[in-house]
Design a protein around this motif. Structure first.
Motif, PDB file in Angstrom:
ATOM      1  N   ASN A  88      82.005   0.931 129.699  1.00 28.59           N
ATOM      2  CA  ASN A  88      82.491   2.257 130.099  1.00 28.59           C
ATOM      3  C   ASN A  88      82.954   3.069 128.897  1.00 28.59           C
ATOM      4  N   LEU A  89      82.489   2.690 127.722  1.00 28.26           N
ATOM      5  CA  LEU A  89      82.979   3.303 126.499  1.00 28.26           C
ATOM      6  C   LEU A  89      82.760   4.813 126.462  1.00 28.26           C
ATOM      7  N   SER A  90      81.597   5.265 126.875  1.00 31.70           N
ATOM      8  CA  SER A  90      81.308   6.701 126.830  1.00 31.70           C
ATOM      9  C   SER A  90      82.286   7.491 127.704  1.00 31.70           C
ATOM     10  N   LEU A  91      82.517   7.016 128.904  1.00 32.57           N
ATOM     11  CA  LEU A  91      83.433   7.703 129.816  1.00 32.57           C
ATOM     12  C   LEU A  91      84.871   7.661 129.294  1.00 32.57           C
ATOM     13  N   ILE A  92      85.278   6.519 128.786  1.00 33.26           N
ATOM     14  CA  ILE A  92      86.630   6.397 128.237  1.00 33.26           C
ATOM     15  C   ILE A  92      86.796   7.306 127.023  1.00 33.26           C
ATOM     16  N   ALA A  93      85.780   7.386 126.191  1.00 27.21           N
ATOM     17  CA  ALA A  93      85.837   8.280 125.026  1.00 27.21           C
ATOM     18  C   ALA A  93      85.997   9.731 125.462  1.00 27.21           C
ATOM     19  N   GLN A  94      85.297  10.129 126.499  1.00 23.28           N
ATOM     20  CA  GLN A  94      85.406  11.506 126.992  1.00 23.28           C
ATOM     21  C   GLN A  94      86.807  11.779 127.539  1.00 23.28           C
ATOM     22  N   ILE A  95      87.318  10.852 128.321  1.00 20.13           N
ATOM     23  CA  ILE A  95      88.643  11.016 128.925  1.00 20.13           C
ATOM     24  C   ILE A  95      89.725  11.072 127.850  1.00 20.13           C
ATOM     25  N   THR A  96      89.683  10.143 126.912  1.00 18.92           N
ATOM     26  CA  THR A  96      90.725  10.117 125.878  1.00 18.92           C
ATOM     27  C   THR A  96      90.629  11.321 124.948  1.00 18.92           C
ATOM     28  N   THR A  97      89.421  11.806 124.708  1.00 19.51           N
ATOM     29  CA  THR A  97      89.258  12.994 123.868  1.00 19.51           C
ATOM     30  C   THR A  97      89.886  14.211 124.538  1.00 19.51           C
ATOM     31  N   VAL A  98      89.620  14.384 125.820  1.00 22.10           N
ATOM     32  CA  VAL A  98      90.202  15.518 126.552  1.00 22.10           C
ATOM     33  C   VAL A  98      91.719  15.384 126.610  1.00 22.10           C
ATOM     34  N   GLU A  99      92.208  14.191 126.903  1.00 29.89           N
ATOM     35  CA  GLU A  99      93.655  13.993 126.982  1.00 29.89           C
ATOM     36  C   GLU A  99      94.322  14.237 125.624  1.00 29.89           C
ATOM     37  N   HIS A 100      93.714  13.758 124.563  1.00 29.95           N
ATOM     38  CA  HIS A 100      94.259  13.995 123.223  1.00 29.95           C
ATOM     39  C   HIS A 100      94.290  15.497 122.926  1.00 29.95           C
ATOM     40  N   TRP A 101      93.223  16.198 123.268  1.00 27.62           N
ATOM     41  CA  TRP A 101      93.176  17.641 123.041  1.00 27.62           C
ATOM     42  C   TRP A 101      94.273  18.346 123.840  1.00 27.62           C
ATOM     43  N   LEU A 102      94.447  17.953 125.110  1.00 24.34           N
ATOM     44  CA  LEU A 102      95.469  18.564 125.944  1.00 24.34           C
ATOM     45  C   LEU A 102      96.859  18.349 125.355  1.00 24.34           C
ATOM     46  N   GLN A 103      97.139  17.144 124.914  1.00 26.81           N
ATOM     47  CA  GLN A 103      98.455  16.858 124.334  1.00 26.81           C
ATOM     48  C   GLN A 103      98.673  17.605 123.028  1.00 26.81           C
ATOM     49  N   THR A 104      97.629  17.763 122.255  1.00 22.91           N
ATOM     50  CA  THR A 104      97.737  18.436 120.962  1.00 22.91           C
ATOM     51  C   THR A 104      97.851  19.941 121.101  1.00 22.91           C
ATOM     52  N   ASN A 105      97.132  20.511 122.059  1.00 21.83           N
ATOM     53  CA  ASN A 105      97.022  21.970 122.130  1.00 21.83           C
ATOM     54  C   ASN A 105      97.716  22.633 123.316  1.00 21.83           C
ATOM     55  N   ILE A 106      97.995  21.908 124.371  1.00 17.60           N
ATOM     56  CA  ILE A 106      98.545  22.528 125.572  1.00 17.60           C
ATOM     57  C   ILE A 106      99.982  22.073 125.859  1.00 17.60           C
ATOM     58  N   ASP A 107     100.205  20.780 125.826  1.00 19.13           N
ATOM     59  CA  ASP A 107     101.535  20.246 126.179  1.00 19.13           C
ATOM     60  C   ASP A 107     102.590  20.620 125.184  1.00 19.13           C
TER      61      ASP A 107
END
Length: 54
Positions: free
Chosen positions: A35-54
């Motif tokens: 499930n690496l591809s899906l996990i990479a997508q999820i963690t990338t979006v979450e990292h972006w959200l924490q860096t830029n939105i939260d």
């Protein structure tokens, strides 16, 4: 790296717009599912959200 991913998956699972199955997908991956591809997508979006939105 696994600890980093697990942290972001846990954080992502708390967001309304992610599926409730994110944690299950990560657990399946730790047991050998690819499930690496899906996990990479999820963690990338979450990292972006924490860096830029939260």
């Amino acid at each position: 790296m696994a600890e980093w991913a697990e942290e972001y998956v846990a954080d992502a699972s708390k967001r309304k717009f992610f599926s409730d199955g994110i944690t299950d997908i990560f657990e399946d991956h730790k047991r050998g599912a690819n499930n690496l591809s899906l996990i990479a997508q999820i963690t990338t979006v979450e990292h972006w959200l924490q860096t830029n939105i939260d």
